[in-house]
Design an enzyme around this catalytic site. Structure first.
Site, PDB file in Angstrom:
ATOM      1  N   CYS A  84       0.854  -1.186   0.000  1.00  0.00           N
ATOM      2  CA  CYS A  84       0.000   0.000   0.000  1.00  0.00           C
ATOM      3  C   CYS A  84       0.891   1.237   0.000  1.00  0.00           C
ATOM      4  O   CYS A  84       2.088   1.159   0.295  1.00  0.00           O
ATOM      5  CB  CYS A  84      -0.935   0.029   1.208  1.00  0.00           C
ATOM      6  SG  CYS A  84      -0.074   0.180   2.774  1.00  0.00           S
ATOM      7  N   CYS A 130       3.106   2.240   2.977  1.00  0.00           N
ATOM      8  CA  CYS A 130       4.368   1.522   3.218  1.00  0.00           C
ATOM      9  C   CYS A 130       5.546   2.426   2.883  1.00  0.00           C
ATOM     10  O   CYS A 130       6.590   2.371   3.545  1.00  0.00           O
ATOM     11  CB  CYS A 130       4.439   0.257   2.369  1.00  0.00           C
ATOM     12  SG  CYS A 130       3.204  -0.997   2.796  1.00  0.00           S
ATOM     13  N   ASP A 151      16.430  28.516 -27.966  1.00  0.00           N
ATOM     14  CA  ASP A 151      17.667  28.911 -28.613  1.00  0.00           C
ATOM     15  C   ASP A 151      17.485  28.712 -30.116  1.00  0.00           C
ATOM     16  O   ASP A 151      16.847  27.756 -30.541  1.00  0.00           O
ATOM     17  CB  ASP A 151      18.829  28.051 -28.107  1.00  0.00           C
ATOM     18  CG  ASP A 151      20.143  28.465 -28.730  1.00  0.00           C
ATOM     19  OD1 ASP A 151      20.481  29.650 -28.653  1.00  0.00           O
ATOM     20  OD2 ASP A 151      20.817  27.593 -29.302  1.00  0.00           O
TER      21      ASP A 151
END
Length: 781
Positions: free
Chosen positions: A91, A94, A469
């Site tokens: 889960c 954890c 650029d």
């Protein structure tokens, strides 16, 4: 406001004090210029430590380390950074438990865990804590560290589903046994076993959470199940944990689909290569290839390593790396990448990178690191949970204690409190964002775009300004023939004569002329008596004719007609380079060359405008007249011309001050400082340059801009999915709390809806794996 973080790196410095001081000063100045919050050197245990303060919302940990190395820092091995694959998490909380437990170990500087990706990014001081001690701590918590390419047996892969099935069978058997008058204790025994087995993982995680002083969903579920059993409702408690376990098993399997999307990318590289050694062809593992080895790639095979083509021609499918839809022609000196598919020709390739350093390997590694990076939305949800869960527990305790004081039965009050506990568990809320980020980052990688974390994924959708650029980004970065002005004869004879002379030169302008002649499929005679005049042009003899080709200065002592001078002035006013061609004293014509926009660039800017990005800025050192002509032809809204490299930083600062979220698109080399200063740095050609992969927040693996609209569209689709998930998660909680509070829904119904919503949230996020970039559409299949 985002919390600022600091990274500490041990330095190796010169022994002489003056050299050491100048080295430190140069290093800190270089890094400060790249957009870090603060850079300084501190002493720890009498040793110099480089301390880098950075904003995790703008810059990732691996990127900061790369900046330090690129700036010239020679780093010692004291501070280690690792990416570990964690096994045993069932889960999202954890991840919180692991972070909390490891964060309390002396020497662990950072532990960032992603349940969705099953990955942990770890930074630690080897003089205070060892890797072994960290792994042992994980083992004590009930989690394991999986080695790369680890393949678990099927029963381990499906262990949660197996446990759910066994617990479900015991639940059904126990319920049936309870229907018989003499089967009560048998029923209780079977239902108790169902609770223990179905709640095994939840109990393990709840115990670790309590030890780490963390209240999470597992604690809530175990308390609710125990409460139901205490009331004698064993079947209700068993059903709760069976459904909870089954929901997590299905969620885990669904998340595996997104995890496998990236693992499939890693599997693209072949396991073996056909290498030429001592005149023999040997099949060897790709891991044993060395730089300089020559490998043969037969038609239809995957290329085993990054390298350069020595011999052969073929069309190579690079879609897996760059996202390009069409195969790319390869010939001698062309770059090729590991994992791409050779076409119909035989190629002999010289290996330039080891297998572990290939573009594919670096891409997989960086995506895995990116998946441990928490997005702003995920950070917000985590903070919300830390407040929400304690409030739920306080409310449940009040619901247990207060109603009996008012005359309500204790058993009913206690049951409803347990039902509310289940209803308020924020499982779907916790997985809503990370599941979408995992799927989106994986889909981006498959589409030739490397997004380094949830922060940059979220920021992409909100961009209001993008600066580009010019040279090498908007334009090809290489000259090409744009105008052929014929004064005598025809265009073909003019180009053929020019190509005859220029084919003897390696200058980029000369090669552009030769390329133009080849594109027109022209033939030309071989030139002789070739003489080069530095900075001006060339003289040669072509089929007995004395030919001169070059700029006006080559003919400064000759009589150049006014008509020719006017043509030169007109073309050079547009920023083009001119080359005059003269044969036996008569001017045949002139050629104009320029760095032209990349194919499809205009369409890219049209797509960006359709996204509502109101300002696109071109940054260039060219004169303003030339820059405006290019910008107008492409639909770019703003031009900043005549810039020096340091001026680009000032422009980015100005744009950020006015617009907040600004992206800078460049090649990742000359533009690195400006990219680091922008909200998002986007580098092109990531497959070909290590610098672009390391320095950018987002890397377009192909050397063109066509993937930029895809990345932004994917970011917006991801945001839509996250919003849908969050609304669904909040909606379920808002619906179930009053329903259970007033007895309209039982505990079993609550957990069924709760776990169903969690699985649906994950499945909704997985739609991003099928995302198709189409104007006006979201994720499609």
């Amino acid at each position: 406001m985002t919390e600022k973080l600091a990274l500490q790196l041990a330095l190796v410095l010169p022994g002489i004090p003056d050299e050491r001081d100048s080295c430190i000063q140069r290093l800190t100045d270089n890094l400060q210029a790249q957009g870090l919050e603060k850079v300084h050197v501190v002493q720890q245990d009498g040793k110099p430590v480089l301390c880098l303060h950075y904003d995790p919302a703008r810059t990732g940990l691996p990127q900061v380390r790369s900046m330090a190395e690129a700036a010239g820092a020679e780093l010692s091995q004291r501070y280690q950074h690792e990416l570990m694959r964690i096994d045993g998490m069932d889960c999202s909380t954890c991840a919180t438990v692991i972070e909390h437990a490891l964060g309390r170990l002396d020497g662990v500087l950072e532990a960032s865990v992603s349940y969705a990706a099953e990955r942990m990014r770890l930074e630690y001081d080897t003089e205070k804590v060892s890797r072994k001690a960290i792994v042992q701590r994980l083992d004590a918590l009930g989690y394991g560290v999986l080695e790369p390419h680890h393949e678990a047996p099927w029963y381990v892969e499906y262990r949660e589903l197996i446990v759910s099935a066994v617990a479900g069978a015991l639940l059904l058997t126990g319920w049936l046994a309870g229907k018989h008058h003499d089967g009560h204790w048998v029923s209780v025994g079977l239902l108790g076993a169902s609770i223990v087995i179905g709640g095994y993982y939840a109990m393990r995680d709840a115990w670790q959470s309590i030890r780490e002083r963390v209240l999470d969903i597992d604690v809530l579920m175990i308390v609710a199940a125990a409460g139901a059993a205490a009331l004698g409702q064993w079947a209700e408690g068993a059903l709760l944990l069976v459904l909870f376990s089954l929901g997590h098993a299905l969620e885990h399997l669904a998340m595996d689909r997104a995890r496998h999307a990236m693992e499939a990318l890693a599997d693209l590289a072949p396991k073996t290569a056909l290498v030429l050694r001592d005149g023999a062809e040997l099949e060897v593992p790709v891991e044993s290839l060395l730089r300089g080895d020559q490998v043969l790639v037969r038609p239809g095979q995957r290329i085993p390593a990054d390298g350069k083509v020595l011999d052969g021609t073929s069309a190579v499918d690079q879609a897996a790396i760059t996202g390009e839809s069409m195969p790319v022609d390869k010939a001698a000196d062309s770059l090729v990448f590991a994992g791409t598919v050779n076409g119909e020709g035989l190629l002999r390739v010289e290996v330039s990178k080891l297998a572990k350093d290939s573009s594919l390997a670096r891409m997989v590694q960086l995506v895995a690191e990116a998946q441990t990076d928490k997005s702003p939305t995920q950070r917000f949800v985590s903070k919300f949970e830390k407040v929400f869960v304690p409030l739920v527990l306080i409310g449940v305790l009040a619901l247990i204690a207060i109603p009996p004081l008012l005359g309500f039965p204790f058993a009913e009050s206690f049951y409803r409190a347990m039902a509310v506990l289940v209803a308020a568990s924020p499982c779907a809320l916790a997985i809503a964002t990370p599941s979408a980020v995992l799927a989106a980052v994986a889909r981006a990688a498959r589409g030739g775009v490397l997004i380094k974390g949830g922060v940059h994924l979220e920021n992409l959708r909100s961009l209001s300004v993008i600066a580009f650029d010019k040279t090498g980004t908007i334009t090809t970065g290489k000259p090409s023939v744009t105008d052929v002005v014929v004064l005598q004869g025809d265009e073909a004879s003019l180009l053929a004569t020019a190509a005859s002379v220029e084919s003897r030169s390696g200058h980029p302008l000369a090669q552009a002329v030769v390329q133009a002649a080849r594109q027109r499929k022209l033939d030309w005679p071989t030139a002789s008596d070739v003489q080069s005049v530095t900075g001006k042009g060339m003289h040669a003899v072509v089929s007995t004719a004395k030919v001169s080709i070059g700029n006006l200065r080559l003919f400064e002592h000759d009589d150049v007609p006014d008509a020719v001078r006017q043509q030169v002035a007109r073309l050079e006013a547009l920023g083009k380079t001119t080359m005059l061609v003269r044969a036996d004293g008569a001017f045949l014509g002139l050629l104009a060359l320029a760095d032209t926009p990349r194919p499809g660039t205009r369409e890219v800017f049209a797509r960006l405008a359709s996204f509502g990005i109101g300002q696109t800025v071109m940054l260039t050192g060219d004169n303003e007249q030339v820059a405006k002509a290019v910008a107008q032809s492409l639909g770019i809204t703003d031009v900043r011309a005549g810039l020096l490299p340091e001026d680009k930083l000032k422009v980015i600062d100005e744009l950020i001050h006015k617009n907040q979220l600004v992206a800078m698109v460049g090649d990742g080399v000359n533009d690195a400082p400006a990219m680091a200063r922008a909200t998002i740095g986007i580098a092109m050609g990531g497959a070909g340059t290590d610098v672009a992969l390391e320095t950018a927040d987002v890397a377009l693996m192909a050397d063109d801009l066509s993937r930029l609209p895809f990345a932004i569209a994917l970011s917006r689709a991801s945001h839509t999915i996250v919003q849908q998930n969050l609304w669904a998660a909040f909606g379920v909680v808002a619906l179930l709390i009053p329903a259970t509070l007033f007895g309209l829904a039982s505990m079993g119904i609550a957990v069924l809806i709760h776990e169903g919503a969690t699985v649906l949230v994950v499945l909704n996020a997985l739609r991003l794996l099928r995302f198709v970039d189409a104007p006006g559409k979201g994720p499609t299949g």
